[in-house]
Design an enzyme around this catalytic site. Structure first.
Site, PDB file in Angstrom:
ATOM      1  N   ASP A 258       0.820  -1.210   0.000  1.00 33.26           N
ATOM      2  CA  ASP A 258       0.000   0.000   0.000  1.00 33.26           C
ATOM      3  C   ASP A 258       0.862   1.271   0.000  1.00 33.26           C
ATOM      4  O   ASP A 258       2.028   1.258   0.385  1.00 33.26           O
ATOM      5  CB  ASP A 258      -0.888   0.036   1.255  1.00 33.26           C
ATOM      6  CG  ASP A 258      -2.002  -1.008   1.222  1.00 33.26           C
ATOM      7  OD1 ASP A 258      -1.997  -1.871   0.324  1.00 33.26           O
ATOM      8  OD2 ASP A 258      -2.868  -0.951   2.114  1.00 33.26           O
ATOM      9  N   ASP A 259       0.213   2.367  -0.396  1.00 33.34           N
ATOM     10  CA  ASP A 259       0.733   3.733  -0.234  1.00 33.34           C
ATOM     11  C   ASP A 259       1.821   4.129  -1.227  1.00 33.34           C
ATOM     12  O   ASP A 259       2.521   5.116  -1.023  1.00 33.34           O
ATOM     13  CB  ASP A 259       1.231   4.004   1.201  1.00 33.34           C
ATOM     14  CG  ASP A 259       0.126   3.883   2.238  1.00 33.34           C
ATOM     15  OD1 ASP A 259      -1.042   3.651   1.844  1.00 33.34           O
ATOM     16  OD2 ASP A 259       0.428   4.005   3.435  1.00 33.34           O
TER      17      ASP A 259
ATOM     18  N   HIS B 299      -5.744   9.480   0.605  1.00 32.53           N
ATOM     19  CA  HIS B 299      -5.625   8.640   1.806  1.00 32.53           C
ATOM     20  C   HIS B 299      -6.349   9.153   3.057  1.00 32.53           C
ATOM     21  O   HIS B 299      -5.818   9.107   4.171  1.00 32.53           O
ATOM     22  CB  HIS B 299      -4.137   8.438   2.135  1.00 32.53           C
ATOM     23  CG  HIS B 299      -3.840   7.144   2.852  1.00 32.53           C
ATOM     24  ND1 HIS B 299      -3.982   6.997   4.218  1.00 32.53           N
ATOM     25  CD2 HIS B 299      -3.397   5.954   2.392  1.00 32.53           C
ATOM     26  CE1 HIS B 299      -3.623   5.766   4.557  1.00 32.53           C
ATOM     27  NE2 HIS B 299      -3.270   5.110   3.479  1.00 32.53           N
TER      28      HIS B 299
ATOM     29  N   HIS C  56       3.844  -2.262   2.963  1.00 36.36           N
ATOM     30  CA  HIS C  56       3.809  -0.911   2.395  1.00 36.36           C
ATOM     31  C   HIS C  56       5.074  -0.613   1.586  1.00 36.36           C
ATOM     32  O   HIS C  56       6.168  -0.745   2.122  1.00 36.36           O
ATOM     33  CB  HIS C  56       3.682   0.130   3.515  1.00 36.36           C
ATOM     34  CG  HIS C  56       2.389   0.038   4.265  1.00 36.36           C
ATOM     35  ND1 HIS C  56       2.151  -0.934   5.207  1.00 36.36           N
ATOM     36  CD2 HIS C  56       1.262   0.795   4.190  1.00 36.36           C
ATOM     37  CE1 HIS C  56       0.918  -0.769   5.687  1.00 36.36           C
ATOM     38  NE2 HIS C  56       0.350   0.261   5.094  1.00 36.36           N
TER      39      HIS C  56
HETATM   40 ZN   LIG Z   1      -2.577   3.184   3.184  1.00 36.43          ZN
END
Ligand SMILES: [Zn+2]
Length: 245
Positions: free
Chosen positions: A49-50, A104, A194
């Site tokens: 993620d991210d 986000h 992440h």
């Molecule tokens: Zn996230």
């Protein structure tokens, strides 16, 4: 149980059962979300993620390529706009790109118009970068309520949660990430890691990259098979085939 509640309540203040369900990655009260296959399955899905994130997403792609493993990346739209070249590298390597909103926010506190706008803006950014929008969605912080899931599905996005948390956003070492993951794996897992950080581009994810290298080696040696989320969902829909193979 208390430790698990604290671990799952990333935004804090998780006091009620309803609040717990809105943040817990495997909670199903607010609607069915995909969290992996049945216990004991040999399949494992790594999710990141991210991102996209410079340079750690590209370092991670090198690790995944070396092991011939494909993963799923839930990307933040505003980073996709900044670095569409990295997104193209991810997709070109055969990985799956998913929607992780535009900027986000914790969606359980957002009005419906804002939820829709967050998902649509990320879809547009992905479509501009790689020619098509995503079909998977992961809510920031795992935060969701019925409206979040409904709007996602209206936009053709399947919500995807996870059942193994790497806690890599605060991990002091590579070993820490490995231990956290190993302690939760039970087969058929969706692992949350992440490649970026939601506060700014450039978050140091070197530990996640190295931990991924070691985890893949370890679980391949155990006979596990790494798959993308769409591949895993397909197996969930055809359990009789995955059971005999
Ligand atoms: Zn996230």
């Amino acid at each position: 149980m208390l430790g698990y509640l604290i671990g799952a309540g990333i935004a804090g203040g998780v006091a009620s059962a309803a609040g717990y369900q809105s943040m817990a990655p495997t909670g199903q009260w607010y609607g069915k979300t995909f969290t992996g296959l049945e216990r004991g399955s040999k399949s494992m899905a790594l999710t990141y993620d991210d991102g996209p994130n410079d340079p750690h997403t590209l370092r991670l792609l090198e690790v995944l390529a070396r092991h011939e493993v494909r993963a799923t990346f839930f990307m933040i739209g505003r980073y996709v706009e900044q670095r569409p070249d990295i997104v193209r590298e991810v997709v070109r390597a055969g990985h799956c790109a998913g929607n992780h909103t535009f900027s986000h926010p914790l969606l359980i506190f957002q009005p419906e118009m804002e939820i829709r706008s967050q998902l649509e803006r990320c879809e547009r950014a992905l479509a501009d970068a790689v020619g098509e929008p995503a079909h998977l969605f992961r809510p920031p912080f795992g935060g969701r309520r019925p409206a979040v899931l409904r709007i996602a599905r209206e936009l053709g996005l399947e919500p995807v949660m996870w059942n193994v948390t790497g806690y890599d956003w605060s991990a002091p070492s590579v070993e820490h990430i490995e231990r956290k993951v190993a302690g939760q794996v039970r087969g058929g897992d969706v692992v949350l890691l992440h490649d970026g950080g939601h506060l700014a581009m450039g978050a140091d994810r070197s530990r996640t990259v190295t931990a991924s290298d070691r985890l893949i080696a370890r679980y391949k040696a155990e006979g596990r098979e790494f798959v993308t989320i769409p591949e895993m969902v397909q197996r969930a829909e055809r359990p009789q085939l995955s059971a005999v193979s």
